[in-house]
Structures are given as C-alpha cells and as structure tokens.
Design an enzyme around this catalytic site. Structure first.
Site, PDB file in Angstrom:
ATOM      1  N   ASN A 152       0.798  -1.227   0.000  1.00 25.04           N
ATOM      2  CA  ASN A 152       0.000   0.000   0.000  1.00 25.04           C
ATOM      3  C   ASN A 152       0.829   1.275   0.000  1.00 25.04           C
ATOM      4  OD1 ASN A 152       0.424  -1.393   2.526  1.00 25.04           O
ATOM      5  ND2 ASN A 152      -0.564   0.303   3.557  1.00 25.04           N
ATOM      6  N   GLN A 180      -5.096  -3.356  -2.332  1.00 25.75           N
ATOM      7  CA  GLN A 180      -4.461  -2.265  -3.082  1.00 25.75           C
ATOM      8  C   GLN A 180      -4.236  -2.556  -4.553  1.00 25.75           C
ATOM      9  OE1 GLN A 180      -4.026   0.746  -2.224  1.00 25.75           O
ATOM     10  NE2 GLN A 180      -4.280   0.682  -0.005  1.00 25.75           N
ATOM     11  N   HIS A 202     -13.827   0.225  -0.481  1.00 22.54           N
ATOM     12  CA  HIS A 202     -13.571   1.672  -0.595  1.00 22.54           C
ATOM     13  C   HIS A 202     -12.284   2.009  -1.338  1.00 22.54           C
ATOM     14  CE1 HIS A 202     -10.673   2.448   2.856  1.00 22.54           C
ATOM     15  NE2 HIS A 202     -11.085   1.234   3.173  1.00 22.54           N
ATOM     16  N   THR A 238     -27.418 -10.244   8.873  1.00 21.19           N
ATOM     17  CA  THR A 238     -28.367  -9.876   7.813  1.00 21.19           C
ATOM     18  C   THR A 238     -27.640  -9.112   6.713  1.00 21.19           C
ATOM     19  OG1 THR A 238     -30.143  -9.821   9.413  1.00 21.19           O
ATOM     20  CG2 THR A 238     -30.523  -8.609   7.357  1.00 21.19           C
ATOM     21  N   CYS A 331       7.626  11.720  12.862  1.00 25.03           N
ATOM     22  CA  CYS A 331       8.760  12.222  13.638  1.00 25.03           C
ATOM     23  C   CYS A 331       8.267  12.715  14.988  1.00 25.03           C
ATOM     24  CB  CYS A 331       9.441  13.370  12.904  1.00 25.03           C
ATOM     25  SG  CYS A 331      10.176  12.799  11.391  1.00 25.03           S
TER      26      CYS A 331
HETATM   27  C1  LIG Z   1      -3.632  -3.426   2.041  1.00 22.11           C
HETATM   28  C2  LIG Z   1      -4.846  -3.138   2.863  1.00 22.11           C
HETATM   29  N1  LIG Z   1      -5.476  -4.137   3.484  1.00 22.11           N
HETATM   30  C3  LIG Z   1      -6.570  -3.933   4.232  1.00 22.11           C
HETATM   31  C4  LIG Z   1      -7.082  -2.674   4.407  1.00 22.11           C
HETATM   32  C5  LIG Z   1      -8.265  -2.487   5.305  1.00 22.11           C
HETATM   33  O1  LIG Z   1      -9.458  -2.413   4.573  1.00 22.11           O
HETATM   34  P1  LIG Z   1     -10.765  -1.783   5.245  1.00 22.11           P
HETATM   35  O2  LIG Z   1     -10.477  -0.340   5.458  1.00 22.11           O
HETATM   36  O3  LIG Z   1     -11.850  -2.025   4.214  1.00 22.11           O
HETATM   37  O4  LIG Z   1     -11.036  -2.515   6.497  1.00 22.11           O
HETATM   38  C6  LIG Z   1      -6.466  -1.593   3.769  1.00 22.11           C
HETATM   39  C7  LIG Z   1      -6.985  -0.220   3.937  1.00 22.11           C
HETATM   40  O5  LIG Z   1      -6.279   0.727   4.183  1.00 22.11           O
HETATM   41  C8  LIG Z   1      -5.306  -1.833   2.973  1.00 22.11           C
HETATM   42  O6  LIG Z   1      -4.660  -0.841   2.380  1.00 22.11           O
END
Ligand SMILES: Cc1ncc(COP(=O)(O)O)c(C=O)c1O
Length: 392
Positions: A152, A180, A202, A238, A331
């Site tokens: 990420n 990602q 998202h 649900t 930092c």
């Molecule tokens: C590599 C990775 N895994 C998992 C997540 C977590 O996903 P969520 O925010 O849908 O729980 C993120 C979100 O920042 C992510 O970048």
C-alpha cells in the site's frame, strides 16, 4: 481552496453509478432478504447478481465469494478462521511479510499471543518478498502463508503465483490481501492460484464498510462471525443489501473498463513524478525500477512514494493544505519512526523522514496533478530556503 486529492490508496470516492444503484435499497427495497413475504422476495436475486459481478471481477465462481464488512474483516476471517478452526484448534505456524497492513499484522500478533508461531519474511530494497525467502521460512507445521498482493505504501507487486505454487507443493494454504492491487493491475484468482483473497470496497470506488473474501471452492474456513446461516454459513449477519449491490456495481465497472484506464493512472502518476523531479534536486522514489517494462510489471501504476530531501514529510504536508497525501514516517521528539515498509526496504531514517505517498485514482484530474505538484514544490522550496511561500 482548490484541493488536489492525491491519496487514493487511502480511499477513493464512491462512483456516481455505484451511489445510484444503491439508492432503491435504502428506501423501497429495504426488506430482509431472508423474509418469505413480499418485502423479502421482491429483492429477487439482486444480491446474487452483485455477487456474480464480484466473482467475474476476480475470475472466481459465484459460490467462492463471501461479502464482508471490508478488508479488515476479510483478513481477520482468514487468519483466525484457519488457526481457530474447531477441527484443528490453534497450533502450527503462520508466515506473513514484514510489511503487511495492520489488518494482517495485528491478527497475526493476536494469534502469536495465543501460542501460534509467526514468521515475518523480509523484503528486498525494491519492496519485493522473494519467493525463495518464503520457501526458507516454511516448516512442516506451516498452515498458512499470507502475503499482500501489492504494497500500500510503495506499490511493490508481489510474486504471489510463484509463492502459491511452492506453498501448494507442501499443502500449505495461501492468502493474499489484494485491497491495493484490485482495479490497478490484473487480478485473477486462478492465475494467482491462492486459496483466499481479500477485497476492500472503498479502494475501488464502492463505499467504506463493505468488502469481499474469495474462498477457493473446496477449502474449508471456520466462521469468524457465528450466527444464522447467511452467506452459506460462512458469515452470519443480515445482508447489507445496499452496500453489497454497490460493491457489485463497482466491480462491474472495473471489469468492463479496458486497459486504457490503467494507462491513464500511470500517465497521471508519471506526470506527477516528472514535475516533482524536475524541480527538486535529490528527490528519490521508493521501489521504482530503471527499466520501464519491469517497473510497469512490479509497481502499482498509481502509486508514487517519494523522498523529499531536507524536509520532514509531515511538515511538508501540514504546510501544503491544498494537497491530500500520506506520510511514511512519523517524527516525534527528533526521532523518526518509520513504517514497516520503509524499514523493510532499508531506507535510512534521514531519507524516510521526507517520505510522502502520493496516489492517483480514476477521478484524479490533470489539474489536480499539476496544481498539487506546483504547491508541493513551492512549499518544499520555502522550507529549504527559509523563505515563506510567495516570496519570489
Ligand atoms: C492493504 C490493505 N489491506 C486492508 C485494508 C483495510 O481495509 P478496510 O479499510 O476495508 O477494512 C487496507 C486499507 O487501508 C489496505 O490498504
């Protein structure tokens, strides 16, 4: 103030088509899909239709897709589901990389506190977890290997197919967190060969709080949320109908997009790099290969992790409120606390303190790139020369 949103790895805006298809499910189609009366039955196979779109996007079968509340739940489900399985409760060994998202590293630490042994495999200077290193970490009691598909922070794309192959030769299950990489590079569960794969809505223009978990057909995974028999007994609760419908639509849009959209991401990311590197001597990029073909294959097309020389990334961003981006190191009291990724690639603290992660998305405009780069350059210049922005 004009804003340059350059933080699409943190989250993406909901696509208008996604928001639109969700609407009826908040109002007239509000029923419980399990109800046998008309408010339940009128939902028809809307959820299954959405599931089909998610499955097509991943290259999976429909019955291999479970809806979840997001990437964190999908990741927790795999790690805890494997090690808290009622037939083989606890025991054994887990392998992860040194720079997993907290949604993997924290459940791994939790399992470790219960007695599971965990190995964290390092990466090379480009952020690649070498399959040979994974192989060396495997033991007769290894039950699961979980390595993220793309990092990420710096965007390094891992050799998951190779890792899966060597794990399957030893009957070890493989999970990849593809939160990602989905929508930015080709992701096909059959090509990767994995047993489990995580999707976070998202990051792909669906809402927050929704995701999916691919579970390969025939692979058993203990429930994380026990309860009624929703999601074929894999995940109780649900159905979150509007969000699942939205996720299906987001997947449909990305499945139908041609490869041009990936080229567009890359063009915007490369323009950002060009502007910054032309103006800032000594600017370096984490995980970038000299050979463009290798770079395209091994680094996400939208991600630019840059080290601004002679400044602290957090201070640069604080002084540039028109740019939304993330830092890679914090930092405190003169000490630099680096992220696991920056530590993993061996970045020196004096370089890491200037790291900023910039990530473009489908909705990023050229104006955002141009103005964002110009604003960062102006702030950087002001910080290193001591002249306030606008003083010539
Ligand atoms: C590599 C990775 N895994 C998992 C997540 C977590 O996903 P969520 O925010 O849908 O729980 C993120 C979100 O920042 C992510 O970048």
């Amino acid at each position: 103030m004009f804003l340059s949103y350059l933080d699409n790895n943190a989250t993406t805006p909901i696509a208008p088509e996604v928001a639109e298809v969700m609407q009826p499910y908040f109002h007239q189609l509000f029923g419980n899909p399990s109800s046998s009366h008309v408010k339940g039955t009128e939902l028809g196979d809307a959820i299954e239709h959405a599931r089909r779109h998610v499955a097509l996007f991943l290259g999976a079968n429909t019955d291999e897709v479970t809806f979840t509340s997001g990437g964190s739940e999908s990741n927790n489900h795999v790690l805890k589901g494997v090690f808290l399985d009622r037939k083989q409760f606890l025991g054994g060994h887990l392998v992860i990389s040194c720079f997993e998202h907290p949604a993997i590293s924290q459940p791994a630490a939790y399992l470790e506190s219960l007695g599971i042994e965990v190995t964290r495999v390092g990466c090379n200077a480009m952020g690649m977890v070498e399959p040979e290193q994974v192989k060396k970490s495997l033991r007769p009691d290894t039950r699961l290997v979980s390595i993220m598909h793309a990092n990420n922070e710096i965007g390094a794309i891992q050799s998951i197919a190779e890792i899966t192959e060597l794990c399957h030769q030893r009957d070890i299950l493989v999970h990849t967190d593809a939160a990602q990489s989905l929508g930015k590079v080709r992701v096909d569960v059959r090509e990767l060969g994995v047993d489990f794969l995580t999707l976070a809505g998202h990051k792909i223009y669906a809402p927050k709080g929704v995701g999916a978990l691919y579970i390969r057909s025939g692979v058993h995974l203990e429930s994380l949320i026990h309860g009624a028999s929703h999601e074929s007994g894999v995940r109780a609760g649900t159905e979150n109908t509007p969000y699942w419908i939205g996720l299906g639509e987001a997947c449909r849009i990305l499945s139908e997009a041609d490869s041009q959209h990936i080229e567009e991401l890359k063009a915007k990311r490369d323009l950002l790099f060009k502007r910054l590197s032309e103006a800032i001597p000594g600017l370096t990029v984490n995980g970038m290969y000299d050979d463009p073909a290798i770079d395209s294959a091994r680094r996400l097309p939208n991600t630019l992790s840059v080290n601004f020389p002679r400044v602290i990334g957090g201070e640069l961003l604080d002084a540039t409120p028109s740019v939304c981006a993330s830092t890679g190191a914090a930092c405190h009291s003169g000490e630099t606390r680096m992220s696991d990724t920056l530590t993993g690639i061996g970045l020196q603290p004096d370089v890491a303190q200037g790291t900023v992660r910039l990530s473009v998305g489908r909705t990023t405009t050229i104006e955002e790139v141009e103005r964002g780069a110009a604003d960062l350059i102006a702030t950087w210049t002001a910080l290193v020369t001591g002249n306030p922005v606008g003083d010539g």
